[in-house]
Design a protein around this motif. Structure first.
Motif, mmCIF file in Angstrom:
data_model
loop_
_atom_site.group_PDB
_atom_site.id
_atom_site.type_symbol
_atom_site.label_atom_id
_atom_site.label_comp_id
_atom_site.label_asym_id
_atom_site.label_seq_id
_atom_site.Cartn_x
_atom_site.Cartn_y
_atom_site.Cartn_z
ATOM 1 N N LEU A 5 1.888 33.955 26.584
ATOM 2 C CA LEU A 5 0.801 33.092 26.827
ATOM 3 C C LEU A 5 1.237 31.924 27.554
ATOM 4 C CD1 LEU A 5 -2.352 32.812 26.235
ATOM 5 C CD2 LEU A 5 -1.665 31.692 23.802
ATOM 6 N N LYS A 6 2.262 31.226 27.332
ATOM 7 C CA LYS A 6 2.664 29.905 27.901
ATOM 8 C C LYS A 6 2.956 30.136 29.308
ATOM 9 C CE LYS A 6 4.813 27.816 23.876
ATOM 10 N NZ LYS A 6 5.905 27.382 23.087
ATOM 11 N N LEU A 7 3.627 31.427 29.592
ATOM 12 C CA LEU A 7 3.894 31.721 31.013
ATOM 13 C C LEU A 7 2.712 32.048 31.663
ATOM 14 C CD1 LEU A 7 6.613 34.430 30.540
ATOM 15 C CD2 LEU A 7 6.835 32.202 31.338
ATOM 16 N N ARG A 8 1.796 32.590 31.459
ATOM 17 C CA ARG A 8 0.545 32.856 31.980
ATOM 18 C C ARG A 8 -0.334 31.432 32.198
ATOM 19 N NH1 ARG A 8 -1.541 38.409 29.148
ATOM 20 N NH2 ARG A 8 -0.227 39.865 30.209
ATOM 21 N N ARG A 9 -0.236 30.394 31.220
ATOM 22 C CA ARG A 9 -0.811 29.278 31.479
ATOM 23 C C ARG A 9 -0.138 28.366 32.527
ATOM 24 N NH1 ARG A 9 -2.418 27.740 25.273
ATOM 25 N NH2 ARG A 9 -3.948 29.236 25.069
ATOM 26 N N ASN A 10 0.874 28.776 32.678
ATOM 27 C CA ASN A 10 1.816 27.978 33.839
ATOM 28 C C ASN A 10 1.055 28.007 35.348
ATOM 29 O OD1 ASN A 10 3.633 26.935 35.796
ATOM 30 N ND2 ASN A 10 5.277 27.567 34.363
ATOM 31 N N PRO A 11 1.034 26.727 35.975
ATOM 32 C CA PRO A 11 0.030 26.693 37.196
ATOM 33 C C PRO A 11 0.614 27.531 38.287
ATOM 34 C CG PRO A 11 0.237 24.637 36.086
ATOM 35 C CD PRO A 11 1.086 25.441 35.358
ATOM 36 N N ARG A 12 1.912 27.775 38.064
ATOM 37 C CA ARG A 12 2.579 28.405 39.315
ATOM 38 C C ARG A 12 2.897 29.998 38.855
ATOM 39 N NH1 ARG A 12 8.201 25.594 39.946
ATOM 40 N NH2 ARG A 12 8.040 25.585 37.883
ATOM 41 N N ALA A 47 8.026 33.472 41.923
ATOM 42 C CA ALA A 47 8.402 35.316 41.566
ATOM 43 C C ALA A 47 9.110 35.084 40.554
ATOM 44 C CB ALA A 47 9.377 35.506 42.996
ATOM 45 N N LEU A 48 9.989 34.225 39.975
ATOM 46 C CA LEU A 48 10.675 34.384 38.638
ATOM 47 C C LEU A 48 9.786 34.392 37.592
ATOM 48 C CD1 LEU A 48 13.642 31.788 39.395
ATOM 49 C CD2 LEU A 48 13.771 34.235 39.580
#
Length: 430
Positions: free
Chosen positions: A197-204, A209-210
């Protein structure tokens, strides 16, 4: 409106028919049947005790309630006429004896019903005969040579019969197993879902690609953990628990009854007959109710002898009277064969009480100092009304020894009530 009716079949239980109805009938009229059995016993001979009996009950005592249709609504009736009465005539009561069954005068009219008569079988008669009787103060002493076994619960086992399956315990074990096996994967799954969930909320998340690769790896791990979680069975064979029972030996109630009967010259045939009736009742009661009980028969006049059952009831030997000889023999047998720490010892003595006057005090002393401390219960029955010297000596023991009882029997009809009084269960009415 439907009406419920109950039909009771009182036919004899031939070929196992109507056994349930017959048992209910016997329970319902237990008191009346018991009184009829008591009346029957007083007139029986010794050899006729263990037989069936025809029992008569008053008809009104066994009447059954009847349901009928009550009058309701408006109805029209057409009654036939008659040649004897007109409206307003007074009708005389029937003459005496016309009411039926049991009138004291003969009559040419009327009808009625006799008392209800049925036959108690041998087993039913004896069951009523010895109802509410027991040996007083009987306790379980030790493990017998062939011990009795009793089944006890002993927890749960993993193998057993399906009928012994404990469902609640099995489901509880299954739930515990699922919690234990799935606890760590669920914790890891929650952490991965929070990280995803935190990764998906990241603006980038859509450009880097990472981050995109990490999201895919996390999703694969989550899918794998969910797949593994579904493989945990809801109920596994290792969860099943069966009730376990084990057989353990229990102490057995070993008992011995000493039967002491006076056959001296003062015991005429009527007194001997009453004594034999008493001991016959005692013999039938003990042999029918107790599997592990021994009986010792002792006859005495001036000398006491241990005899067999047949000799005890049928030998015609007679002589003088020295009651202490029987008490001494009983004490010797107890010491030799029946230690009091292993056996429940009982004694029953029948005599007319006419003893050699110098011996009665010795009898009291033997009972007081040697026998009563060893026995659970000792009953003395005097088959005579007059209080002889033996009765007077025994009366001194009654107050100080609760395990000693003495009664008088003057007629054959008194034997059964006295017997029930001596051997009634604790707390049961006489």
């Amino acid at each position: 409106m439907s009406v419920l009716q109950q039909i009771i079949d009182r036919r004899l239980s031939g070929k196992n028919k109507s056994i349930g109805n017959r048992e209910r009938f016997l329970r319902r009229y237990r008191e009346q049947i018991g009184e009829a059995v008591k009346r029957a016993v007083s007139g029986r001979g010794i050899r006729d005790l263990e037989q069936g009996e025809d029992v008569t009950l008053p008809r009104h005592d066994v009447s059954e309630p009847v349901f009928g249709h009550g009058e309701g609504g408006n109805r029209e009736y057409v009654h036939p006429g008659n040649r004897e009465y007109v409206k307003g005539d007074r009708i005389e009561r029937p003459q005496s004896g016309g009411g039926g069954g049991g009138g004291s005068q003969a009559s040419d009219s009327g009808e009625g019903e006799d008392d209800f008569v049925f036959r108690l079988t041998k087993e039913e008669f004896m069951r009523v005969f010895f109802e509410d009787l027991a040996l007083p103060h009987l306790i379980r002493t030790q493990l017998a040579e062939v011990p009795e076994w009793k089944s006890h619960r002993a927890g749960f086992v993993t193998d057993g019969m399906p009928s012994n399956l404990h469902v609640v315990r099995s489901m509880r074990g299954a739930l515990s197993r699922r919690i234990a096996l799935g606890g760590e994967p669920r914790r890891e799954l929650r952490e991965l879902e929070e990280h995803l969930l935190k990764l998906r909320r990241n603006p980038r998340a859509e450009e880097d690609a990472l981050i995109i690769r990490e999201i895919k790896e996390t999703e694969l791990k989550i899918a794998e953990l969910k797949k593994n979680a579904k493989r945990i069975p809801f109920l596994d064979p290792i969860d099943l628990r069966y009730r376990n029972r084990v057989r353990v030996p229990v102490p057995s109630a070993k008992a011995v009854m000493f039967c002491l009967m006076d056959v001296s010259g003062s015991m005429d045939e009527a007194r001997k007959d009453m004594s034999k009736r008493f001991f016959m009742l005692l013999y039938l009661f003990l042999t029918r109710h107790y599997d592990k009980i021994e009986l010792v028969f002792i006859r005495h006049h001036t000398q006491a002898t241990e005899v067999t059952e047949d000799e005890f009831f049928h030998t015609t030997e007679t002589g003088g009277t020295v009651v202490s000889s029987a008490l001494k023999l009983m004490h010797d047998i107890v010491r030799a064969r029946y230690p009091s720490n292993e056996w429940n010892i009982y004694g029953a003595q029948a005599s007319d009480g006419d003893n050699w006057h110098q011996d009665s005090g010795q009898c009291r002393k033997i009972l007081d100092e040697q026998l009563l401390p060893l026995v659970r219960y000792y009953a003395y029955v005097q088959v005579a009304d007059a209080e002889q010297n033996l009765w007077e000596e025994y009366a001194q023991l009654a107050e100080g020894h609760p395990n000693f009882a003495m009664r008088k029997v003057s007629d054959a009809a008194d034997i059964y009530p006295v017997f029930r009084d001596l051997f009634k269960k604790e707390g049961a009415p006489a």
